[in-house]
Design an enzyme around this catalytic site. Structure first.
Site, PDB file in Angstrom:
ATOM      1  NE  ARG A  72      -3.972  -2.011   0.216  1.00  0.00           N
ATOM      2  CZ  ARG A  72      -5.109  -1.952   0.907  1.00  0.00           C
ATOM      3  NH1 ARG A  72      -5.362  -0.910   1.677  1.00  0.00           N
ATOM      4  NH2 ARG A  72      -5.973  -2.939   0.850  1.00  0.00           N
ATOM      5  CB  ALA A  81      10.342 -16.119  14.226  1.00  0.00           C
ATOM      6  N   GLY A  82       9.871 -14.189  11.127  1.00  0.00           N
ATOM      7  CA  GLY A  82      10.622 -13.659  10.006  1.00  0.00           C
ATOM      8  C   GLY A  82      11.028 -12.220  10.255  1.00  0.00           C
ATOM      9  CG  ASN A  98      11.034  -1.860   7.345  1.00  0.00           C
ATOM     10  OD1 ASN A  98      11.888  -1.269   8.017  1.00  0.00           O
ATOM     11  ND2 ASN A  98       9.743  -1.574   7.437  1.00  0.00           N
ATOM     12  CE  LYS A 137       9.777  -6.621   5.675  1.00  0.00           C
ATOM     13  NZ  LYS A 137       8.647  -6.546   6.609  1.00  0.00           N
ATOM     14  CG  ASP A 164      22.227   0.836  18.113  1.00  0.00           C
ATOM     15  OD1 ASP A 164      23.207   0.689  17.354  1.00  0.00           O
ATOM     16  OD2 ASP A 164      22.216   1.617  19.089  1.00  0.00           O
ATOM     17  N   GLY A 187      -3.182  -4.800   8.852  1.00  0.00           N
ATOM     18  CA  GLY A 187      -1.904  -4.384   8.306  1.00  0.00           C
ATOM     19  C   GLY A 187      -1.926  -2.953   7.804  1.00  0.00           C
TER      20      GLY A 187
END
Length: 267
Positions: A23, A136-137, A95, A74, A86, A246
């Site tokens: 989007r 957990a990506g 990202n 990512k 950090d 999202g």
């Protein structure tokens, strides 16, 4: 009104595979215009096998100032950054990528800020809550870190890859801020449930959690932007849960993204 691009327009791209669900191109381009910046964000679909070639070409495009990174790139794009914040170093993922003065890339990872910001916009403070994260990506790791930083009392992490799950749990427990353990699809007894998987983007996908065991008092958030309301969020709403989509997440971090891409986050 957004000005028409010219030869002087600065280019930013959002890279992913798939890419049709994103989007951010229209919103970020409009935000550039609102700030008086002649820039545009365009979507590009790049398969994982082609990412090294894409990044090699991107580094040589003189009018390309930034890259927004989405699934599944990512972690790989983090490796292409010469420097990073950090939180990006902690997660090993980015990202966002911004061109440095020397032409190299500087990265950040703000998915967690957007996700927790969406919860707070719905009146939900994660502090003291028992949370479940599914996925957990890249996005999931960022959300997990932000939940721990926000003060959850405990965090359970579920992922189809036990290796990836356990690596994230180990890093988070090393922070010493909240106990983090392996979780399952069962959300019973938990009051903050986060879906950071693509489950629900395609028709027939299984739900990320056992919705029948959700408490109506639980908060449910999801990273999926298309469909607008994922099956998981639709099911949670039927139970009476407070939810965020999202798109809600994206709306919270759009300003953060634009600040980073324009370098105003350092002002």
């Amino acid at each position: 009104m957004i000005p028409a691009p010219t030869g002087a327009t600065r280019l930013h791209v959002i890279v992913g595979d798939p890419i049709a669900q994103v989007r951010s191109p229209a919103g970020v381009t409009a935000a550039f215009a609102a700030r008086g910046h002649d820039g545009i964000l365009m979507p590009v679909q790049v398969a994982p096998a082609d990412l090294p070639d894409f990044l090699a070409v991107a580094a040589r495009l003189k009018n390309l100032d930034g890259i927004v990174v989405t699934i599944p790139h990512k972690f790989a794009c983090y490796l292409a950054c010469a420097s990073a914040t950090d939180r990006a170093h902690f997660l090993g993922a980015v990202n966002l990528m911004r061109r440095r003065a020397d032409g190299a890339w500087h990265g950040d990872m703000v998915d967690g800020l957007g996700f927790v910001g969406a919860a707070r916009a719905k009146g939900i403070d994660p502090k003291g809550m028992r949370a479940l994260l599914v996925g957990a990506g890249g996005a999931g790791s960022a959300i997990a870190r932000e939940l721990v930083e926000a003060g959850v009392s405990e965090l359970a992490v579920h992922d189809s890859s036990t290796e990836r799950r356990d690596a994230l749990i180990g890093r988070l427990n090393a922070l010493g801020k909240a106990p983090v353990r392996a979780g399952t699809r069962d959300p019973q007894g938990l009051d903050f449930v986060a879906n950071a998987t693509p489950a629900g983007m395609k028709q027939g996908d299984p739900l990320p959690v056992d919705v029948a065991r959700l408490a109506p008092s639980a908060y449910c958030g999801c990273v999926i932007t298309r469909p607008e309301v994922s099956p998981f969020i639709a099911a949670a709403r039927e139970l009476g849960c407070v939810t965020a989509t999202g798109t809600d997440m994206y709306q919270q971090h759009q300003g953060i993204m634009v600040d980073f891409l324009l370098g105003t986050d350092e002002a």
